[in-house]
Design an enzyme around this catalytic site. Structure first.
Site, short mmCIF file in Angstrom:
data_model
loop_
_atom_site.label_atom_id
_atom_site.label_comp_id
_atom_site.label_asym_id
_atom_site.label_seq_id
_atom_site.Cartn_x
_atom_site.Cartn_y
_atom_site.Cartn_z
N LYS A 54 34.83 -37.52 -25.58
CA LYS A 54 34.35 -36.25 -26.18
C LYS A 54 34.14 -35.20 -25.26
O LYS A 54 35.08 -34.56 -24.94
CB LYS A 54 32.92 -36.45 -26.92
CG LYS A 54 33.17 -37.62 -27.91
CD LYS A 54 31.92 -37.86 -28.93
CE LYS A 54 32.51 -38.49 -29.95
NZ LYS A 54 32.10 -39.80 -30.34
N PHE A 68 28.23 -48.09 -32.82
CA PHE A 68 29.50 -47.52 -33.04
C PHE A 68 30.31 -47.12 -31.77
O PHE A 68 29.77 -46.54 -30.86
CB PHE A 68 29.40 -45.98 -33.56
CG PHE A 68 30.63 -45.43 -34.23
CD1 PHE A 68 31.26 -45.65 -35.17
CD2 PHE A 68 31.42 -44.46 -33.33
CE1 PHE A 68 32.55 -45.20 -35.47
CE2 PHE A 68 32.62 -44.02 -33.48
CZ PHE A 68 33.10 -44.51 -34.66
N ASP A 110 28.38 -47.53 -23.22
CA ASP A 110 29.20 -46.55 -23.77
C ASP A 110 28.61 -45.12 -23.94
O ASP A 110 27.41 -44.85 -24.84
CB ASP A 110 29.50 -47.04 -25.34
CG ASP A 110 30.40 -46.04 -26.27
OD1 ASP A 110 30.55 -44.98 -25.73
OD2 ASP A 110 31.09 -46.26 -27.28
C1 LIG Z 1 32.76 -41.07 -31.08
C2 LIG Z 1 32.46 -42.52 -30.26
C3 LIG Z 1 33.61 -43.57 -29.86
C4 LIG Z 1 35.01 -43.16 -30.36
O1 LIG Z 1 35.55 -42.03 -29.91
P1 LIG Z 1 36.92 -41.36 -30.42
O2 LIG Z 1 37.45 -40.48 -29.42
O3 LIG Z 1 36.53 -40.87 -31.70
O4 LIG Z 1 37.96 -42.67 -30.64
C5 LIG Z 1 33.13 -44.46 -29.12
N1 LIG Z 1 31.77 -44.65 -28.96
C6 LIG Z 1 30.92 -43.79 -29.18
C7 LIG Z 1 29.37 -44.12 -28.71
C8 LIG Z 1 31.40 -42.45 -30.07
O5 LIG Z 1 30.15 -41.65 -30.25
#
Ligand SMILES: *Cc1c(COP(=O)(O)O)cnc(C)c1O
Length: 400
Positions: A254, A140, A225
């Site tokens: 985040k 994701f 990521d």
């Molecule tokens: C939440 C998340 C995203 C996307 O972040 P947004 O601020 O919702 O666009 C990308 N990668 C990972 C691993 C995430 O948990």
């Protein structure tokens, strides 16, 4: 207005792209949130790890108010006095050389993909238009059209095509599959050190070190990521630190703003982030002084309050207790730090009903992938608060 009134309004006027638990939150502090009926809950999701520092942290709130009274937005057409400080502090904390700030996580992922492609063409020498980027099954990374292109979750990309070419996927946790998928045109490999949305999937021990080695040998950028796993959630500054691995690129978001404001960033070496020339990439709000001031204080809070070590200690305790639980509902307990997933057995009837039962007892968590309950409380939780939660979690897992 009561809970049902708010739900009705949202169902009528809002797009139905989420299926939230039916709790309408109106205020929060630390690990606790209150709904419009005055009921109190412990937050065990932390806005998908965006409020690692706890809700409405007073120091971050102060920094936000102070900055909002001075200067909120210049755009990058002019400079501001917060961005350079955030950039230096992020580099000193992380060990990277350069920063590119954005707003949402998905934007920072897009930024990393663009940087990787441009690096592939201008540094590695990939023929124009031929760059490939490898991602993992079950990943994701966000919701843009390009990002959903390499999602293996069919719903994420169905009916959103035509999709973006140049991406391939390999099984997660399988270093040999990664190496086999690399071609001379491979610019980068993007991976989550723990798959959060994928169901809190922890790869085999040594995987990240193997990835580091394979990417180095083939001159492929290793992009981690860490939007969900980073900034203390997994018990280290970055989850990659568990294997002492330094990726070429790290993406954070985040908790970078402690939940106050969307702030994300791509961190990399000068070789990689140096590929961007004026005009190549940008964002009106990216690097704005309000977001930068908030992010600076959010990082200070993580460090000053020892939240990273706290996540490691509390996580070990929490996971230990869950692992000792002899419940027919539990298939596996896994995670690192305070990012913990409980995989339920096929007979358990799905994770949602456990989340609903916990909500009734005053604990908010969210299922992921139907059969996994994710536990990710704010890192400021006290041992007593964790114990209170564990009492209910153990009860529900034993009796439901
Ligand atoms: C939440 C998340 C995203 C996307 O972040 P947004 O601020 O919702 O666009 C990308 N990668 C990972 C691993 C995430 O948990």
């Amino acid at each position: 207005m009561n809970t049902q009134d708010y739900i009705q309004l949202e169902e009528t006027y809002g797009a139905h792209n989420y299926k939230p638990l039916d709790v309408v939150i109106e205020r929060a502090a630390g690990v606790w949130v209150w709904d419009v009926d005055g009921k109190k809950y412990m937050d065990f999701l932390s806005a998908y790890s965006a409020v690692n520092q706890g809700h409405c942290h007073p120091r971050i709130l102060r920094a936000m108010i102070d900055q909002a009274q001075r200067l909120t937005l210049t755009s990058r057409a002019f400079r501001n006095d917060q961005l350079p400080l955030l950039e230096r502090e992020l580099c000193e904390l992380s060990g990277y050389e350069m920063v590119l700030p954005m707003n949402s996580g998905a934007e920072a992922v897009e930024t990393a993909l663009k940087a990787a492609r441009k690096w592939g063409y201008t540094v590695k020498g990939i023929p124009d238009g031929e760059a490939e980027i490898i991602a993992c099954a079950g990943n994701f990374h966000g919701r843009t059209i390009t990002i959903v292109t390499f999602s293996t979750e069919l719903q994420y990309s169905a009916h959103f095509g035509p999709l973006t070419p140049g991406f391939v996927t390999v099984p997660y946790g399988d270093a040999a599959a990664l190496e086999a998928a690399i071609t001379p045109n491979t610019a980068a490999f993007i991976v989550e050190p723990i798959q959060g949305e994928g169901g809190v999937i922890v790869p085999p021990e040594g995987y990240l070190r193997q990835v580091r080695d394979i990417c180095a040998r083939h001159n492929v950028l290793f992009i981690a990521d860490e939007i969900q796993t980073g900034l203390g959630r997994a018990g280290k500054l970055f989850a990659c630190d568990w294997e002492d691995v330094h990726p070429d690129v790290v993406i954070i978001g985040k908790a970078l703003s402690g939940g106050f404001y969307p702030v994300s960033a791509m961190l990399a070496s000068r070789e990689v982030l140096g590929v961007f020339q004026p005009g190549d990439h940008g964002s009106t709000f990216g690097g704005n002084p309000l977001g930068c001031a908030v992010a600076r204080e959010a990082l200070n809070v993580l460090v000053d309050e020892g939240l990273i070590d706290r996540a490691a200690e509390l996580g070990e305790y929490f996971m230990g207790r869950l692992k000792r639980l002899e419940s027919d509902n539990i298939q596996e307990v896994r995670g690192k730090g305070l990012l913990i997933g409980v995989e339920l057995t096929p007979e358990a009837g799905g994770a949602r009903r456990f989340c609903e039962a916990l909500k009734e007892r005053g604990l908010l968590c969210k299922e992921t992938h139907h059969t996994v309950i994710r536990f990710a409380p704010p890192l400021v939780a006290s041992r007593e608060e964790i114990d209170w939660a564990l009492g209910h979690i153990e009860d529900v897992l034993m009796t439901l």
